[in-house]
Design a protein around this motif. Structure first.
Motif, PDB file in Angstrom:
ATOM      1  N   TYR A 106      63.233  92.290  33.787  1.00  0.00           N
ATOM      2  CA  TYR A 106      63.533  91.528  32.570  1.00  0.00           C
ATOM      3  C   TYR A 106      62.285  90.734  32.224  1.00  0.00           C
ATOM      4  CZ  TYR A 106      64.838  87.481  29.833  1.00  0.00           C
ATOM      5  OH  TYR A 106      64.865  86.499  28.874  1.00  0.00           O
ATOM      6  N   ARG A 146      74.654  89.894  42.663  1.00  0.00           N
ATOM      7  CA  ARG A 146      75.059  88.701  41.908  1.00  0.00           C
ATOM      8  C   ARG A 146      74.670  88.783  40.435  1.00  0.00           C
ATOM      9  NH1 ARG A 146      77.036  83.717  42.599  1.00  0.00           N
ATOM     10  NH2 ARG A 146      75.064  82.576  42.561  1.00  0.00           N
ATOM     11  N   VAL A 147      73.710  89.646  40.110  1.00  0.00           N
ATOM     12  CA  VAL A 147      73.229  89.689  38.732  1.00  0.00           C
ATOM     13  C   VAL A 147      73.116  91.125  38.249  1.00  0.00           C
ATOM     14  CG1 VAL A 147      71.985  87.499  38.825  1.00  0.00           C
ATOM     15  CG2 VAL A 147      70.831  89.611  39.504  1.00  0.00           C
ATOM     16  N   THR A 148      73.175  91.286  36.929  1.00  0.00           N
ATOM     17  CA  THR A 148      72.908  92.559  36.277  1.00  0.00           C
ATOM     18  C   THR A 148      71.642  92.370  35.441  1.00  0.00           C
ATOM     19  OG1 THR A 148      74.156  91.977  34.313  1.00  0.00           O
ATOM     20  CG2 THR A 148      75.383  92.998  36.125  1.00  0.00           C
ATOM     21  N   CYS A 181      61.906  88.778  35.673  1.00  0.00           N
ATOM     22  CA  CYS A 181      62.746  88.994  36.846  1.00  0.00           C
ATOM     23  C   CYS A 181      62.635  90.448  37.279  1.00  0.00           C
ATOM     24  CB  CYS A 181      64.206  88.674  36.544  1.00  0.00           C
ATOM     25  SG  CYS A 181      64.501  87.067  35.781  1.00  0.00           S
ATOM     26  N   MET A 196      69.606  84.220  33.974  1.00  0.00           N
ATOM     27  CA  MET A 196      70.454  83.033  34.123  1.00  0.00           C
ATOM     28  C   MET A 196      70.120  82.305  35.416  1.00  0.00           C
ATOM     29  SD  MET A 196      74.054  84.587  32.742  1.00  0.00           S
ATOM     30  CE  MET A 196      74.912  83.035  33.026  1.00  0.00           C
ATOM     31  N   SER A 251      71.313  79.766  36.799  1.00  0.00           N
ATOM     32  CA  SER A 251      72.455  79.298  37.595  1.00  0.00           C
ATOM     33  C   SER A 251      72.939  80.339  38.600  1.00  0.00           C
ATOM     34  CB  SER A 251      73.601  78.904  36.669  1.00  0.00           C
ATOM     35  OG  SER A 251      74.025  80.024  35.908  1.00  0.00           O
ATOM     36  N   LEU A 252      72.525  81.586  38.436  1.00  0.00           N
ATOM     37  CA  LEU A 252      72.964  82.640  39.344  1.00  0.00           C
ATOM     38  C   LEU A 252      72.023  82.821  40.543  1.00  0.00           C
ATOM     39  CD1 LEU A 252      74.172  85.344  36.788  1.00  0.00           C
ATOM     40  CD2 LEU A 252      75.516  83.647  38.041  1.00  0.00           C
ATOM     41  N   TYR A 253      70.952  82.049  40.590  1.00  0.00           N
ATOM     42  CA  TYR A 253      69.988  82.166  41.674  1.00  0.00           C
ATOM     43  C   TYR A 253      70.274  81.105  42.732  1.00  0.00           C
ATOM     44  CZ  TYR A 253      67.405  85.563  38.975  1.00  0.00           C
ATOM     45  OH  TYR A 253      67.039  86.699  38.285  1.00  0.00           O
ATOM     46  N   ALA A 273      71.544  92.211  32.369  1.00  0.00           N
ATOM     47  CA  ALA A 273      71.889  91.270  31.302  1.00  0.00           C
ATOM     48  C   ALA A 273      71.899  89.823  31.782  1.00  0.00           C
ATOM     49  CB  ALA A 273      73.238  91.642  30.702  1.00  0.00           C
ATOM     50  N   THR A 274      72.246  89.618  33.045  1.00  0.00           N
ATOM     51  CA  THR A 274      72.375  88.246  33.543  1.00  0.00           C
ATOM     52  C   THR A 274      71.197  87.812  34.399  1.00  0.00           C
ATOM     53  OG1 THR A 274      73.648  88.977  35.471  1.00  0.00           O
ATOM     54  CG2 THR A 274      74.883  88.361  33.488  1.00  0.00           C
TER      55      THR A 274
END
Length: 128
Positions: free
Chosen positions: A59, A103-105, A50, A111, A113-115, A107-108
């Motif tokens: 990431y 929406r994301v860091t 990412c 995930m 589900s956050l896309y 760390a996230t």
């Protein structure tokens, strides 16, 4: 609305390289985090790599780190996934996804589900 179109998949042999492209339209790439996810037969979808297009924070999953590189070309509004030293375990459908940077860091990032926006996928098969 963000539209994503993946390209570059195909059949390659173990050890080969492949570059996937994700062309983004509809919004300014600078404000989005783009993820390359993959789903192998019978397995759950997982994040491979990412990138935050605003900060260039990245990431990588443990399975692709040091072999895959995610990078962007904002002028072309395209995010690439350079895949080297491919193995049969990399065989999967690869999806490009986008979400707003807020929406994301780091760390996230992995995930799914956050896309909010997803491409149709491109198949990568690594086989001898």
């Amino acid at each position: 609305q963000v539209q994503l179109v993946e390209s570059g998949g195909g059949l390659v042999q173990p050890g080969d390289s492949l570059r996937l492209s994700c062309a983004i339209s509809g919004r300014n790439l600078d404000y989005y985090t783009i993820g390359w996810f993959r789903q192998a037969p019978g397995k759950e979808r997982e994040a491979a790599a990412c990138i935050n297009a605003m900060t260039d924070a990245t990431y990588y999953s443990d399975s692709v780190r040091a072999r895959f590189t995610i990078f962007r070309d904002n002028a072309k509004s395209t995010v690439y996934l350079q895949m080297d030293s491919l193995s049969p375990e990399d065989t999967a459908v690869y999806y490009c996804a986008a979400t707003h940077v807020t929406r994301v860091t780091i760390a996230t990032m992995p995930m799914a589900s956050l896309y909010d926006f997803w491409g149709q996928g491109t198949r990568v098969t690594v086989s001898s």
